[in-house]
Design a protein around this motif. Structure first.
Motif, short mmCIF file in Angstrom:
data_model
loop_
_atom_site.label_atom_id
_atom_site.label_comp_id
_atom_site.label_asym_id
_atom_site.label_seq_id
_atom_site.Cartn_x
_atom_site.Cartn_y
_atom_site.Cartn_z
N GLY A 1 -49.72 20.44 -88.40
CA GLY A 1 -50.72 20.05 -89.37
C GLY A 1 -52.07 20.63 -88.99
N VAL A 2 -52.98 20.67 -89.95
CA VAL A 2 -54.31 21.22 -89.68
C VAL A 2 -54.99 20.47 -88.55
CG1 VAL A 2 -56.63 21.49 -90.64
CG2 VAL A 2 -54.64 22.15 -92.01
N ALA A 3 -54.97 19.14 -88.60
CA ALA A 3 -55.63 18.35 -87.56
C ALA A 3 -54.96 18.53 -86.21
CB ALA A 3 -55.65 16.87 -87.96
N ASP A 4 -53.63 18.64 -86.19
CA ASP A 4 -52.90 18.81 -84.94
C ASP A 4 -53.24 20.16 -84.31
OD1 ASP A 4 -51.20 18.21 -82.87
OD2 ASP A 4 -49.37 18.75 -83.95
N ALA B 1 -56.16 23.23 -80.32
CA ALA B 1 -56.90 24.46 -80.07
C ALA B 1 -58.25 24.18 -79.41
CB ALA B 1 -57.10 25.22 -81.38
N VAL B 2 -58.91 23.11 -79.83
CA VAL B 2 -60.26 22.81 -79.33
C VAL B 2 -60.21 22.01 -78.03
CG1 VAL B 2 -62.39 21.55 -79.81
CG2 VAL B 2 -61.34 22.95 -81.60
N TYR B 3 -59.50 20.89 -78.05
CA TYR B 3 -59.57 19.96 -76.93
C TYR B 3 -58.49 20.18 -75.88
CZ TYR B 3 -62.81 17.58 -80.03
OH TYR B 3 -63.86 17.29 -80.86
N ASP B 4 -57.37 20.82 -76.26
CA ASP B 4 -56.33 21.13 -75.27
C ASP B 4 -56.37 22.62 -74.92
OD1 ASP B 4 -54.27 20.08 -73.66
OD2 ASP B 4 -52.75 20.93 -74.99
N HIS B 5 -57.36 23.31 -75.51
CA HIS B 5 -57.61 24.73 -75.21
C HIS B 5 -56.37 25.60 -75.44
CE1 HIS B 5 -61.38 23.32 -73.52
NE2 HIS B 5 -60.71 22.47 -72.78
N GLN C 1 -61.00 14.12 -80.72
CA GLN C 1 -60.10 14.35 -79.60
C GLN C 1 -59.06 13.24 -79.54
OE1 GLN C 1 -62.03 14.84 -75.84
NE2 GLN C 1 -60.15 15.44 -74.78
N ALA C 2 -57.80 13.64 -79.47
CA ALA C 2 -56.71 12.68 -79.40
C ALA C 2 -56.57 12.15 -77.96
CB ALA C 2 -55.40 13.33 -79.84
N TYR C 3 -55.91 11.00 -77.84
CA TYR C 3 -55.67 10.44 -76.51
C TYR C 3 -54.68 11.29 -75.72
CZ TYR C 3 -58.09 6.29 -78.21
OH TYR C 3 -59.04 5.43 -78.71
N GLY C 4 -53.84 11.99 -76.43
CA GLY C 4 -52.85 12.85 -75.80
C GLY C 4 -52.08 13.61 -76.87
N TYR C 5 -51.34 14.61 -76.46
CA TYR C 5 -50.58 15.41 -77.42
C TYR C 5 -49.10 15.41 -77.02
CZ TYR C 5 -55.19 17.10 -78.76
OH TYR C 5 -56.48 17.17 -79.18
N THR D 1 -52.58 12.17 -89.67
CA THR D 1 -52.12 12.28 -88.29
C THR D 1 -53.26 12.18 -87.29
OG1 THR D 1 -52.30 14.69 -88.41
CG2 THR D 1 -50.18 13.72 -88.98
N TRP D 2 -54.47 12.53 -87.71
CA TRP D 2 -55.58 12.57 -86.76
C TRP D 2 -56.01 11.20 -86.26
CZ3 TRP D 2 -61.03 11.35 -87.52
CH2 TRP D 2 -61.26 10.64 -88.71
N ASN D 3 -55.72 10.13 -87.04
CA ASN D 3 -56.15 8.79 -86.60
C ASN D 3 -54.97 7.85 -86.43
OD1 ASN D 3 -55.40 8.36 -89.22
ND2 ASN D 3 -57.27 7.29 -89.84
N ASN D 4 -53.77 8.40 -86.26
CA ASN D 4 -52.61 7.54 -86.04
C ASN D 4 -52.46 7.23 -84.55
OD1 ASN D 4 -51.93 7.43 -88.71
ND2 ASN D 4 -50.38 9.03 -88.61
#
Length: 241
Positions: A127-130, A135-139, A111-115, A238-241
């Motif tokens: 991107g795949v991770a984005d 889709a999962v955490y921001d529904h 889960q990212a801190y924000g989008y 991008t997932w851990n930037n």
């Protein structure tokens, strides 16, 4: 291995690192953000090689009457093993990790801190991770009703179900972990594992669980897909930037 040989090996290693860092070759080993450190390491090795050679020549001049001095203090022959990583870098560029590793490792989705806000109109190229994170955490808050394009390589599970995958890096290829999107909808009838695909589709709230670690894997409802060339940087950071 005497000091001259050591200098030669260090110089060749440094030159190889500079070559890898100045081309896309380094992307097979480390993340793009480490390029400056890789170039710096190469420059330091070359400088150390030159300094070692200069010091050795000065020592020889100062001790000219001891002709066998350096022969009696050779380094162990195992030092020649330093040439192995050099030969590996020059002769063997490993392929990027693909479907075999992806389907044997659990999804690394976090889960990212924000989008960041997405464009209000037009297709979304994510991107795949984005996409997976939104889709999962921001529904799917900003994904609903939008045309979405995602690129990744194909992986198939034991039942033949297709996934679109990118390997995510923390630091280097040795710690790469997959982020996966399950595909549904108008999927091409023939999919080759490790082939790169640009999938166009729409968000769906459907999810599944990764059988390896029970992590969440969102679906993308595909409306069309086309094969694409392998990108210069096959990994996703991008997932851990």
């Amino acid at each position: 291995m005497n000091r001259h040989a050591q200098s030669a090996v260090m110089f060749l290693l440094g030159a190889t690192l500079l070559h890898a860092g100045s081309t896309d070759l380094y992307l097979r080993y480390v993340k793009a953000g480490l390029r400056p450190l890789l170039l710096l390491s190469g420059a330091v090795l070359i400088a150390a090689a030159v300094a070692t050679l200069w010091y050795e020549r000065r020592s020889k001049q100062a001790e000219h009457h001891h002709d066998d001095h350096h022969d009696d203090h050779r380094e162990p022959r195992v030092s020649w093993l330093l040439l192995l990583p050099l030969l590996a870098l020059v002769l063997v560029a490993p392929p990027a990790l693909g479907s075999y590793s992806a389907m044997r490792t659990g999804t690394a989705l976090q889960q990212a801190y924000g989008y960041e806000d997405l464009p209000a109109t037009g297709p979304l190229r994510l991107g795949v991770a984005d996409y997976a994170g939104r889709a999962v955490y921001d529904h799917g808050r900003e994904l609903r009703g939008r045309e979405i394009k995602v690129t990744g390589f194909v992986a198939l599970d034991q039942a033949g179900h297709p996934y679109l995958v990118r390997m995510a890096l923390n630091c280097c290829a040795a710690d790469a972990q997959p982020v996966k999107i399950a595909l549904t909808g108008k999927i091409p009838p023939v999919l080759q594992p490790d082939a790169w695909l640009e999938a166009t589709g729409t968000y769906t709230p459907e999810r599944t669980e990764d059988p390896v670690n029970n992590g969440p894997i969102p679906y993308l409802k595909v409306t069309s897909a086309r094969p694409v060339a392998t990108p210069a940087d096959p990994y996703d950071e991008t997932w851990n930037n």
